[in-house]
Design a protein around this motif. Structure first.
Motif, short mmCIF file in Angstrom:
data_model
loop_
_atom_site.label_atom_id
_atom_site.label_comp_id
_atom_site.label_asym_id
_atom_site.label_seq_id
_atom_site.Cartn_x
_atom_site.Cartn_y
_atom_site.Cartn_z
N ALA A 1 -2.69 8.54 44.20
CA ALA A 1 -4.04 8.64 43.67
C ALA A 1 -4.16 8.00 42.29
N LEU A 2 -3.04 7.88 41.58
CA LEU A 2 -3.10 7.27 40.26
C LEU A 2 -3.54 5.82 40.31
N THR A 3 -3.27 5.16 41.46
CA THR A 3 -3.68 3.76 41.57
C THR A 3 -5.20 3.62 41.55
N ALA A 4 -5.89 4.61 42.12
CA ALA A 4 -7.35 4.57 42.07
C ALA A 4 -7.84 4.67 40.63
N PHE A 5 -7.17 5.51 39.86
CA PHE A 5 -7.53 5.63 38.45
C PHE A 5 -7.28 4.31 37.72
N ALA A 6 -6.18 3.63 38.07
CA ALA A 6 -5.87 2.35 37.44
C ALA A 6 -6.92 1.29 37.78
N VAL A 7 -7.37 1.27 39.04
CA VAL A 7 -8.41 0.32 39.43
C VAL A 7 -9.69 0.58 38.64
N THR A 8 -10.01 1.85 38.47
CA THR A 8 -11.23 2.20 37.70
C THR A 8 -11.14 1.70 36.27
N LEU A 9 -9.97 1.88 35.64
CA LEU A 9 -9.80 1.44 34.26
C LEU A 9 -9.88 -0.07 34.13
N VAL A 10 -9.40 -0.78 35.17
CA VAL A 10 -9.44 -2.24 35.13
C VAL A 10 -10.87 -2.74 35.23
N LEU A 11 -11.69 -2.11 36.11
CA LEU A 11 -13.05 -2.58 36.35
C LEU A 11 -14.06 -2.10 35.31
N LEU A 12 -13.67 -1.06 34.55
CA LEU A 12 -14.63 -0.47 33.61
C LEU A 12 -15.08 -1.45 32.53
N PRO A 13 -14.18 -2.22 31.90
CA PRO A 13 -14.64 -3.16 30.87
C PRO A 13 -15.65 -4.19 31.40
N LEU A 14 -15.49 -4.59 32.67
CA LEU A 14 -16.44 -5.55 33.24
C LEU A 14 -17.86 -5.00 33.20
N ASN A 15 -18.01 -3.75 33.55
CA ASN A 15 -19.35 -3.16 33.57
C ASN A 15 -19.89 -2.94 32.16
N PHE A 16 -19.02 -2.70 31.21
CA PHE A 16 -19.50 -2.59 29.83
C PHE A 16 -20.03 -3.94 29.34
N VAL A 17 -19.32 -5.01 29.68
CA VAL A 17 -19.78 -6.35 29.29
C VAL A 17 -21.12 -6.65 29.95
N ILE A 18 -21.23 -6.33 31.25
CA ILE A 18 -22.49 -6.58 31.97
C ILE A 18 -23.62 -5.77 31.35
N THR A 19 -23.35 -4.52 31.01
CA THR A 19 -24.37 -3.66 30.42
C THR A 19 -24.84 -4.21 29.08
N LYS A 20 -23.90 -4.69 28.27
CA LYS A 20 -24.28 -5.24 26.97
C LYS A 20 -25.15 -6.48 27.14
N LYS A 21 -24.78 -7.33 28.08
CA LYS A 21 -25.59 -8.53 28.33
C LYS A 21 -26.97 -8.15 28.84
N ARG A 22 -27.02 -7.17 29.72
CA ARG A 22 -28.31 -6.76 30.27
C ARG A 22 -29.21 -6.17 29.19
N ASN A 23 -28.63 -5.44 28.27
CA ASN A 23 -29.43 -4.90 27.16
C ASN A 23 -30.08 -6.02 26.36
#
Length: 1532
Positions: A452-474
Motif C-alpha cells: 500500500a505504500l506504493t500508492a502513497f508514493a504515487v500520490t506524492l509524485v503526482l501532487l506537485p503537478l496539480n499544484f502547478v496546474i492550480t497556480k496556473k489556473r489561478n
C-alpha cells in the motif's frame, strides 16, 4: 425464569479466544441484544440535554394539547409503568430469595429513567412549539431493536410456560414502542400563539413530520403542482423570517463593521509605531498597510462569525456520512468472504446484502442533508452579501463611483457572489480529502500489506503537478475576471448610450471593441479549461496508476501474494472512494481559486471610500426667516483624495428664504459647490452647515423605472391636491393629461419614455413636492424652451413661485433671471470671484459684467439682458382661452390644455398596465414549460455537428477501455493459484497497464474537446446576442429594462461559459458510466436486468416530475434576479439624489423586497433539487440490494471475481445514474440561459447597416439639401402617428432653427432624419436621394448630430473624439482648440490618452458637451444637427462656439434645435413644432392666409423679427442688428 435459561448468560458466548468467522461474531444475537439494551438510553441521555437547550433558545410558541400529544403521553406513561413493573418483579424475586442476573435489575431501571426523560421531552416540545421531533423519532426506532432481538431469541429457545412474564412484557413493550414510533411519524398542530406572524402561503417544511423532513417529501406538493400546471409566483411559499434580507443583512453588516473597524484600528496602531508618534502617514503607506491587513480576510472573518454554526453542523453530518461510506468496503469484503465459503449459510448473505443497502441509504440521507444545509447557507449568504453591496452603493463617494462602474457592481452581485457561494460546498474537501486518504491507505494496508505504500508514493509524485496546474489556473482565472469586468463596462456603456452609437453609426466599431475584449476573456477561459481537463485526468490516472503499482508490486514482488477477488475488488472499491475524493480535489481547488478572486473583489468594493456623513453639519429643525440657513466657512473641497482641489476657500452665508443664483463659465465649479453642500465632496478644510431638510435637482435628470406619481412623491405619502398643484406649476399638467394612464403612467428605464425637458421637469417636481426648507437646483431650466422655462421659473423658483419663503440655490446659465435673484455668486476657477445683489455687481463691473459682456451679441441685447415675461403673459400662453385670434401671431398662441400634449409624450409614455399595446415592459419576459429541443439544437449547432460526433466517439472509446479494464481485472482475480502464485500475472499486469493508459488518453481528449466546443459555442452565442441587441431599433431599448439586458450579458453569459460545459462533460461521463455498469451487472446477474429497467423507468418518472417545475423556477429566478440587477443599476446612478432626499432606508427596503422575491424562488428550487437527489439515490441503492441478492441466489454458478466486478459496479451506479439524471436536469435548467440569450433573435431589427447597391454614391451628399415629403412616423406599429404631414424643404447650406415647446417633437424630427425611427408614411430626400434606400451606417456617417445628453464612453479621450481612428493628433488638437478645451486637455494626465470613466462622469456636463462638439467638428459632414448642443455651457462660451461652428460648417446644412432664442438668431429660417398635435391637412405653398388656419404640424417662417415673435411668445420687440431680412416666406 432461571439464569441458565438465558442464552446470553452462557460465558462461552462472550469468549474471544475461540476462532470463528468474523460474520459469526458480528451477527451474534447476544451482541446485538446488548447493543439494543444500552444504545437507546445512551443516545437519549447524550443528545437530550443538548436538544433541550436548543429548543429553549428557539421556541416557537406552545402547542395545544392535541389528540396526538395526549396519546403519546398515555403511551409514555404505560411504558414507564411497564418498566416499573419489571423492576418491581425483579426486586420481589430477589426478596423471595430467587437468584436473579444483575442485568434483570439494571436494564429496567435504566430504561425507567430514560422513559421518564422521553416523557419530559414530549411535554417540553409542546411548550416550545416543536411539531415533529427528530430526536424522539430516532429514540423510538432504536428502542424497537431490543424487543425484536429478544423475540428472535425467545423464538429459538421456546416460550416457558412456568414464567410467561418476560415474554408477555417483551411483546407488550414492543407494541407500545412501535406505536410510539408510528406516532412520531406524524406532525402536531401548529403553535397556538406563534412568535412569528402567520404567512399567507407558509413553507410546509415547518409543519412537516420528521420522516417527511428527512426524505424531503414536503416538497412533493410543489413538484406535483409544477407538473400539472405552470408555476406562478403566487404558487411559491412565503419566505420565513430567518431567510429574509432584513434579518440576514443586519447580522452580516454588524460583523463586517466590527471586523473592518478592528482592521482600521490595527492599521492605525501600526502607523503610529512606525512613525514613533501621532504623525500622519502617507496615503500610499496606509494603503499598503491596509493591504497587509487583507481586505479579503476581513470579509471572510465576518462571514465565518455569522454562519459558522450552520457550516459546522453540516461538517458534523458529512463526517458521520463518511463513517458509513467507509463501512461499505468492509461489508463488501465480508460479502466476498461469504461468496468464497461454500459452507456459509445463505441467511448471512442476505443479511449482508441488507446491511450494504442500509449503509448506502444512510450515507445518501446524510449526504443530501449536508448538501441541503449548505445550499440554504448559500442562499442566506447570497442574500446578506447582496444587501451589503447594495448598501455600499448607497454610500459610495464620488471618487469610488468613478473607480467602480455599474457594470462592475452588476458583476459582483451576479457572477462573483455566485462563485463565492458555490465554494461553500467544496470547502470541506480541503481538509477531509487528507483524512479520507489516510483511511484509504489504512484499508489498503490491511488488504495488501506494505504494498500500500506504493500508492502513497504515487500520490506524492503526482501532487506537485496539480499544484502547478492550480497556480496556473489561478493566474488565468484572475485574467478572465479582469477581462470580464472590462467587457461588462463596455457592454453596459453601449446599452445605456445606444442612441448615441446609433446616431453616429458607431455600432460596428463598438462591437469590435467588445468582441476584442471578449476574445481575450475566452482565451483565458479556454486555457483555464484545458488545464482543468489535465487536472481531472491526472487524478483519474493517479487512481489507475495506484492500482497498477499496487497489483504489480503485490503479485510480482511479494511471495505467495496472489490476486484474489476480495483483494482486487475491495481495493477497487477503496480506490473508487479515493477516485471520488481526488476527483473532488480539482473542483475544490478550482472553486476555491475562483472564490478567492471573487472574495477579494467583493472585499475591495466594500472597502471603497464612502461619503463622509459628517462632512455637512445638518440640523433637521428649520430656520427662522432672516437667519443664516447655509454657512460655508473656509471650505476647500476635492472630488477624490488623490486629485487637486476643485473648490478653494469658499466662504458663503445664505439666509433663510433667499434665492441665491450661482453663475460662471463652464468648469468654474458651480455643480461642485452644490455637491459640497450635499456632502458629496471630500472636505479638505473648513466647515459646512445646513439647517432644515434638503431637496436636490441634479443637472442630469435621474428618474426611476416606475410610475410618474411614484417619481414625484418619491417615497412620500400621496397628497392629490398638492401633487396637482406641483405638476401644474412644473408645466407637467398638459403632458400628464395625455399620458395613457395619467399620473400612473410608467416612465420607462432611465425615463426613456420622456423627452429631456420632461425628465428635467419631473426631477424638479420631485424636489418641489418634498416641501423642503432648502432647495439645491443644478440648471433645472437648461433643457427647457423659453416659454416653459419662464413659466417654471415664475411659478416654482421665482419670488412668486411655490418655493417662495424657502432657501433656493440655483445654478444657471440663464442670465436674464439674475435680476430676480436676491443674491448672486460668480465662480471662476473653483473660487468665488464676487458676490452680491444684481445691482451691486453691475456697479462693480467685475466678473458678472464680464460674463454679461461675453454673452452679449454684437450690436444688440443678448439674452443676458432680456427682461422676463410677466406672469399674466405666461398664464395666457400656457392656458389660452381656446378662441382663435386674428392673424398667425394670435393663432399660434391659442392652444388648449388638451392640445398642449406633445406628440412624443402621446406615443412614447407607457401606462401602468404592461399588457396594453404599445407599452414597454417593466419586467423580464418569462417562457413557460420545459425547454424546447430547438434550444439544445441551437447550442449543438453553435458547437458544431462534426465536433459533437467526435466527442461522443471519444467518450465511447474511453468507456470501452474502462469496461475492459474492470473485466480484465476480474479474469486476473479468477486465475488459478499454484504454489501461492498466478502463472499469468505479468501478462495480466501489462495488459492492465495498457488499457489504463488508453482510458486516460481517451478521457483527456474527450474532455478537452468538450471544453473547446463549448467555448466555440460561447463565443458564437455571445456574438449573436450582441449582434441581435445592437441591431434592434431604438424602441426596443425603450421597452426593455437595462437590468434585463445586463443580466443576459453577465449571469446568463457566465452560465453558458462555465456551467453548461461542465454539465455537458459530467453528463457524458455519467451516462457512459451507467451504460458500462448496466452491461456489467446484466452480464454477471441477468436477473438484475429487470431491476435496471425498472430503475430507468422510475428515474425517468422522477425526472419528468422534477424538470417541469425546475425549469420554470429557473426562469422565474432569472426574472427576479433581473429586477435585483435593475434596481442596483438604478440606485447606482441616482445615489446622490437618494442621499440628498434622505430616503436611503426606503430604497434599502425596496432592495430587500427584490432580493427576498428572488430568494423566494431560489429556496423551492434548491429544496426540489434535494428531493430529486435523495429519492433517486434511494432507488439506485436498490440496485445494490438486487445485485447482491441475485449473487446469493446464484452463488453456485458464479465466481468470486465476477461477483466482485458486479457488486463494485452496482455500488458505483448508486450515484452514477443519480448524477446522470441530476446533471441532465441541471443542464436543462442551464440551457434556459441559452433560451434567454436567444430571446432577441426574433425581435424586430433595424434596416441593414449597409446595402450592396446603394442609391447614394460617394461623395453623397454634395450640397445637403433636405426635403420632407408628407413625412410621418410612429414609434411602434400599434401606436398612432407621432409626426404626420410634415412637408418642407431645406436648401443646401441653409441654417434652419427648430424651436418649440419642450417635448413637442423637435428631437423626434431629427431622429426621423437619422432613421432612428422609420417613416410610417411619406419620406425624406437628401440631395434627391430617398434616405430609405440608403444603408443606415452610410446615412448616419454622412450626418453629424450633437446630442442633447452629452455622453462619453469608457476609454481614452482620443477614442471618444475619434471612434473610427480616422484623424491625426493635429486635427484633434485643432478641434479641441476650436471648442476652447485645448488648455484643459493639455493639463490632464496623459492628455489625449486620459482615461474617461463610464458616461464621462469625471468631467463636468459642460465639458462633455464641448467634447461632443469637438467630435462633430472632426467628422466634417455636409449635414449637421445640433440638439440643444449648448444648453449646458455659459452664454459667452456658446457665442464663441457658434462663431466657430459657422466658420467650420459655413457651406453645410445645419438644423439647430434650441431653447435659447438668441441661439437661433443666426439661422436663415425658423421652424416651429406646435404644442398640440393638430389635425390640419398640409396647406398649399403660398403666402400666409388672412385668416387663421388649423394648427399645422410644422411651421417654417422667415426670420423678420416681428414674425419670429409670432413663433416664440414673450420675445422682445427689438431684433438683433445682424438678423437677415431677405428671407423667403413659406407656409407649409
Amino acid at each position: 425464569m432461571e439464569e441458565s435459561r438465558d442464552p446470553c448468560g452462557d460465558p462461552t458466548v462472550w469468549n474471544q479466544t475461540e476462532p470463528e468467522p468474523a460474520t459469526d461474531h458480528l451477527l451474534n444475537l447476544c451482541f446485538l441484544r446488548t447493543t439494543g439494551v444500552w444504545l437507546p438510553p445512551l443516545y437519549l441521555w447524550v443528545l437530550g440535554p443538548i436538544y433541550l437547550l436548543y429548543i429553549h433558545r428557539h421556541g416557537k410558541g406552545y402547542l395545544r394539547m392535541s389528540l396526538l400529544f395526549k396519546t403519546r403521553m398515555v403511551l409514555g406513561l404505560a411504558l414507564i409503568l411497564l418498566c416499573t413493573s419489571s423492576t418491581a418483579v425483579t426486586l420481589w424475586r430477589i426478596h423471595q430469595g430467587a437468584p436473579q442476573a444483575l442485568e434483570h435489575l439494571i436494564h429496567p431501571t435504566v430504561w425507567l429513567t430514560t422513559m421518564s426523560l422521553a416523557l419530559f421531552l414530549i411535554h417540553e416540545e409542546r411548550k416550545k412549539g416543536v411539531q415533529a421531533s427528530g430526536l424522539l423519532f430516532g429514540y423510538w426506532l432504536l428502542c424497537c431493536l431490543f424487543p425484536v432481538i429478544s423475540i428472535i431469541q425467545q423464538a429459538q429457545q421456546g416460550i416457558s410456560q412456568s414464567d410467561p412474564f418476560p415474554y408477555l412484557s417483551t411483546y407488550l413493550y414492543l407494541c407500545l414502542v412501535v406505536t410510539q414510533f408510528v406516532l412520531s411519524c406524524f406532525a402536531d398542530q401548529p403553535p397556538f400563539f406563534p412568535k412569528e406572524p402567520r404567512q399567507q402561503n407558509p413553507c410546509p417544511e415547518a409543519g412537516a413530520s420528521f420522516p417527511s423532513k428527512i426524505m424531503f417529501w414536503w416538497v412533493s406538493g410543489l413538484v406535483w403542482k409544477g407538473y400539472r400546471k405552470l408555476l406562478e409566483p403566487e404558487d411559491l411559499w412565503s419566505l420565513s423570517t430567518e431567510y429574509c434580507s432584513e434579518e440576514l443583512v443586519s447580522q452580516l453588516q454588524k460583523e463586517w463593521i466590527r471586523c473592518h473597524s478592528a482592521a482600521q484600528r490595527s492599521t492605525e496602531r501600526t502607523v503610529f509605531k512606525r512613525k514613533g508618534g501621532p504623525k500622519m502617514e502617507s496615503p500610499e503607506t496606509e494603503a499598503f498597510l491596509q493591504q497587509e491587513g487583507s481586505k479579503r480576510s476581513m470579509l471572510l472573518r465576518a462571514i465565518w462569525k455569522v454562519y459558522r454554526s450552520s457550516f459546522l453542523l453540516a461538517t458534523l453530518i458529512i463526517v458521520i456520512c463518511d463513517v458509513f461510506r467507509f463501512m461499505l468496503p468492509k461489508l463488501l469484503s465480508l460479502f466476498l468472504e461469504f461468496m468464497k465459503d461454500p459452507k456459509a449459510p445463505a441467511w448471512k448473505g442476505y443479511v449482508l446484502a441488507v446491511l450494504m443497502f442500509l449503509t448506502t441509504c444512510l450515507q445518501t440521507l446524510l449526504e443530501q442533508h449536508y448538501m441541503y444545509i449548505l445550499k440554504v447557507l448559500q442562499m442566506r449568504l447570497r442574500t446578506a452579501v447582496t444587501g451589503l453591496v447594495y448598501r455600499k452603493v448607497l454610500t459610495l463617494s464620488s471618487g469610488s463611483r468613478k473607480a467602480s462602474s455599474v457594470g462592475d457592481v452588476v458583476n459582483l452581485v451576479s457572477v462573483d457572489l455566485q462563485r463565492l457561494t458555490e465554494c461553500i460546498i467544496h470547502l470541506n474537501g480541503l481538509w477531509m480529502s487528507s483524512v479520507w486518504l489516510v483511511i484509504c491507505f489504512v484499508y489498503l494496508w490491511q488488504l495488501l500489506g506494505p504494498s500500500a505504500l506504493t500508492a502513497f508514493a504515487v500520490t506524492l509524485v503526482l501532487l506537485p503537478l496539480n499544484f502547478v496546474i492550480t497556480k496556473k489556473r489561478n493566474h488565468y482565472q484572475e485574467e478572465q475576471m479582469r477581462q470580464k469586468d472590462s467587457r461588462a463596462r463596455l457592454t453596459s456603456s453601449a446599452i445605456r448610450s445606444v442612441r448615441i452609437l446609433k446616431s453616429h453609426g458607431w455600432e460596428a466599431a463598438f462591437l469590435e471593441r467588445i468582441l476584442h475584449t471578449r476574445g481575450r476573456e475566452l482565451a483565458a477561459l479556454k486555457t483555464s479549461g484545458l488545464l482543468f481537463s489535465v487536472s481531472l485526468v491526472s487524478f483519474q490516472a493517479s487512481i489507475f496508476l495506484m492500482a497498477l503499482v499496487l497489483f504489480a508490486i503485490h503479485t510480482l514482488v511479494a511471495e505467495e501474494n496472489a490476486m484474489d477477488a476480495e483483494k482486487a475488488f475491495v481495493t477497487l472499491t477503496i480506490l473508487a472512494i479515493l477516485n471520488k475524493i481526488q476527483g473532488f480535489v480539482p473542483f475544490t481547488i478550482h472553486s476555491t481559486a475562483q472564490a478567492r478572486v471573487s472574495l477579494e473583489r467583493l472585499a475591495t468594493f466594500l472597502c471603497l471610500e464612502e461619503v463622509n456623513p459628517g462632512a455637512v453639519d445638518s440640523i433637521p429643525s428649520g430656520c427662522p426667516a432672516g437667519e443664516t440657513c447655509i454657512r460655508v466657512h473656509q471650505g476647500t473641497f476635492t472630488w477624490t483624495q488623490d486629485s487637486p482641489p476643485c473648490l478653494h476657500r469658499i466662504n458663503l452665508s445664505v439666509p433663510q428664504g433667499c434665492l441665491l443664483a450661482i453663475v460662471g463659465p463652464v468648469g468654474a465649479g458651480k455643480s461642485s459647490l452644490l455637491s459640497a453642500l450635499l456632502g458629496e465632496l471630500s472636505k479638505l478644510e473648513g466647515s459646512v452647515s445646513i439647517r432644515g431638510s434638503v431637496a436636490y435637482v441634479p443637472q442630469e435628470a435621474w428618474v426611476q423605472n416606475s410610475s410618474l406619481v411614484e417619481n414625484v412623491c418619491f417615497r412620500q405619502q400621496l397628497e392629490p391636491q398638492w401633487l396637482e398643484k406641483v405638476l401644474e406649476a412644473c408645466a407637467l399638467g398638459p403632458d400628464v393629461s395625455n399620458f395613457p394612464e395619467g399620473i400612473y403612467t410608467q416612465v420607462g428605464e432611465q425615463g426613456m419614455s420622456l423627452s429631456g425637458g420632461q425628465k428635467q421637469r419631473l426631477s424638479l417636481a420631485r424636489a418641489v413636492y418634498r416641501k423642503a426648507a432648502v432647495y439645491l437646483l443644478d440648471q433645472p431650466l437648461a433643457a427647457l424652451d423659453a416659454h416653459v422655462s419662464q413659466q417654471v421659473f415664475s411659478q416654482v423658483i421665482g419670488p412668486g413661485g411655490l418655493l417662495q419663503g424657502t432657501t433656493r440655490i440655483l445654478v444657471t446659465h440663464a442670465l436674464h433671471i439674475l435680476p430676480q435673484a436676491d443674491w448672486i455668486v460668480v465662480l471662476e476657477d473653483g473660487a468665488i470671484a464676487e458676490m452680491g445683489s444684481y445691482q451691486e455687481l453691475l456697479h462693480r463691473k467685475g466678473a458678472l459684467v464680464d460674463l454679461l459682456d461675453r454673452a452679449r451679441q454684437p450690436g444688440g441685447r443678448g439674452e443676458g439682458e432680456k427682461e422676463p415675461m410677466t406672469g399674466a403673459e405666461g398664464a395666457r400662453v400656457s392656458a389660452g382661452d381656446g378662441e382663435p385670434m386674428c392673424g398667425p401671431e394670435g393663432y399660434m398662441k391659442l392652444v388648449t390644455n388638451k392640445d398642449s400634449s406633445t406628440s412624443e409624450t402621446q406615443t412614447r409614455a407607457r401606462g401602468g398596465n404592461t399588457k396594453k399595446a404599445g407599452q414597454p415592459t417593466s419586467g423580464d419576459s418569462v417562457r413557460y414549460g420545459r425547454v424546447k429541443a430547438a434550444m439544445y439544437l441551437s447550442y449543438l449547432r453553435a458547437v458544431g455537428t462534426p465536433l459533437c460526433f467526435y466527442v461522443l466517439f471519444l467518450f465511447l472509446c474511453q468507456q470501452v477501455a474502462s469496461f475492459c479494464l474492470g473485466y480484465w481485472l476480474s479474469l486476473w482475480a479468477d486465475d488459478p493459484i499454484v504454489d501461492g502464485k498466478q502463472a499469468q500475472a505479468a501478462l495480466r499486469g501489462w495488459v492492465f497497464a495498457l488499457l489504463g493508459c488508453l482510458q486516460a488518453i481517451g478521457l483527456f481528449a474527450s474532455m478537452a474537446m468538450v471544453f473547446l466546443g463549448a467555448f466555440q459555442a460561447s463565443s458564437l452565442l455571445f456574438q449573436r446576442l450582441l449582434w441581435d441587441v445592437m441591431q434592434s431599433p431604438i424602441g426596443f431599448f425603450e421597452q426593455t429594462p437595462i437590468g434585463n439586458l445586463l443580466n443576459r450579458f453577465s449571469k446568463e453569459t457566465d452560465t453558458i461559459d462555465v456551467d453548461i460545459p461542465d454539465k455537458v462533460r459530467s453528463l457524458l461521463v455519467y451516462a457512459f458510466g451507467f451504460l458500462e455498469v448496466s452491461l456489467v451487472v446484466t452480464v454477471v446477474t441477468p436477473l438484475a436486468a429487470v431491476a435496471i429497467l425498472l430503475l430507468v423507468v422510475f428515474y425517468a418518472g422522477f425526472q419528468s416530475l422534477y424538470v417541469a417545475s425546475s425549469c420554470q423556477l429557473r426562469r422565474l429566478e432569472s426574472e427576479k434576479h433581473s429586477l435585483v440587477c435593475s434596481h442596483v443599476t438604478e440606485t447606482f446612478h441616482g445615489s446622490t439624489v437618494v442621499r440628498a432626499f434622505h430616503v436611503q432606508a426606503s430604497f434599502v427596503d425596496q432592495s430587500n423586497r427584490h432580493v427576498d422575491e428572488s430568494q423566494r424562488v431560489s429556496f423551492p428550487r434548491l429544496a426540489a433539487d434535494r428531493w430529486l437527489a435523495l429519492n433517486l439515490e434511494f432507488l439506485g441503492n436498490g440496485l445494490v440490494l438486487v445485485a447482491a441478492t441475485c449473487a446469493v441466489l446464484s452463488k453456485v454458478h458464479l465466481s468470486a471475481g465476477l461477483v466482485g466486478f458486479s457488486i463494485s459496479a452496482a455500488i458505483q451506479v448508486t450515484q452514477t445514474l443519480q448524477f446522470a439524471v441530476r446533471t441532465w436536469t441541471d443542464l436543462e435548467n442551464n440551457i434556459v440561459s441559452v433560451e434567454r440569450v436567444e430571446d432577441y433573435t426574433q425581435t424586430p431589427k433595424e434596416a441593414p447597416w449597409a446595402l450592396p447597391t446603394c442609391a447614394a454614391q460617394a461623395p453623397w451628399p454634395r450640397g445637403g439639401e433636405i426635403e420632407f415629403r408628407d413625412f410621418g412616423l410612429r414609434y411602434r406599429p400599434e401606436l398612432p402617428l407621432a409626426v404626420q404631414g410634415v412637408s418642407f424643404k431645406i436648401h443646401a447650406g441653409e441654417k434652419v432653427g427648430i424651436v418649440g415647446r419642450t417635448g413637442a417633437g423637435k428631437s423626434t424630427l431629427a431622429g426621423g432624419l437619422l432613421r432612428l425611427v422609420e417613416a410610417a408614411e411619406g419620406g425624406i430626400w437628401v440631395d434627391g436621394v430617398p434616405i430609405a434606400q440608403v444603408g443606415l451606417h452610410t446615412l448616419r456617417s454622412r450626418i453629424t448630430i450633437i446630442p442633447q445628453d452629452p455622453i462619453l464612453f469608457p476609454g481614452s479621450l482620443r477614442m471618444n473624439l475619434d471612434m473610427l481612428q480616422e484623424h491625426t493628433d493635429q486635427a484633434i488638437w485643432a478641434a479641441l482648440d476650436t471648442v476652447q478645451l485645448s488648455a484643459l486637455v493639455a493639463n490632464l494626465p496623459s492628455q489625449l490618452l486620459y482615461e474617461c470613466v463610464d458616461q464621462g462622469s469625471n468631467l463636468s456636463v459642460g465639458q462633455k458637451q464641448l467634447l461632443c462638439l469637438a467630435r462633430a467638428l472632426l467628422r466634417k459632414t455636409q449635414i449637421l444637427i445640433l440638439d440643444e448642443a449648448t444648453a449646458s455651457v455659459d452664454l459667452g462660451t456658446e457665442l464663441k462656439m457658434q462663431t466657430a461652428l459657422w466658420d467650420w460648417f459655413a457651406q453645410c446644412t445645419v438644423l439647430l434645435i434650441a431653447h435659447r432664442l438668441h441661439s437661433v438668431m443666426d439661422c436663415t429660417r425658423l421652424a416651429r413644432t406646435p404644442w398640440g398635435p393638430g389635425s390640419a391637412l398640409p396647406l398649399p405653398r403660398s403666402a400666409p392666409p388672412s385668416f387663421p388656419p388649423p394648427p399645422p404640424r410644422l411651421w417654417v417662417s422667415p426670420s423678420p423679427w416681428n414674425q419670429v415673435r409670432a413663433i416664440v411668445p414673450g420675445l422682445q420687440s427689438a431684433p438683433p442688428q445682424h438678423t437677415p431680412v431677405a428671407c423667403r416666406e413659406a407656409w407649409l
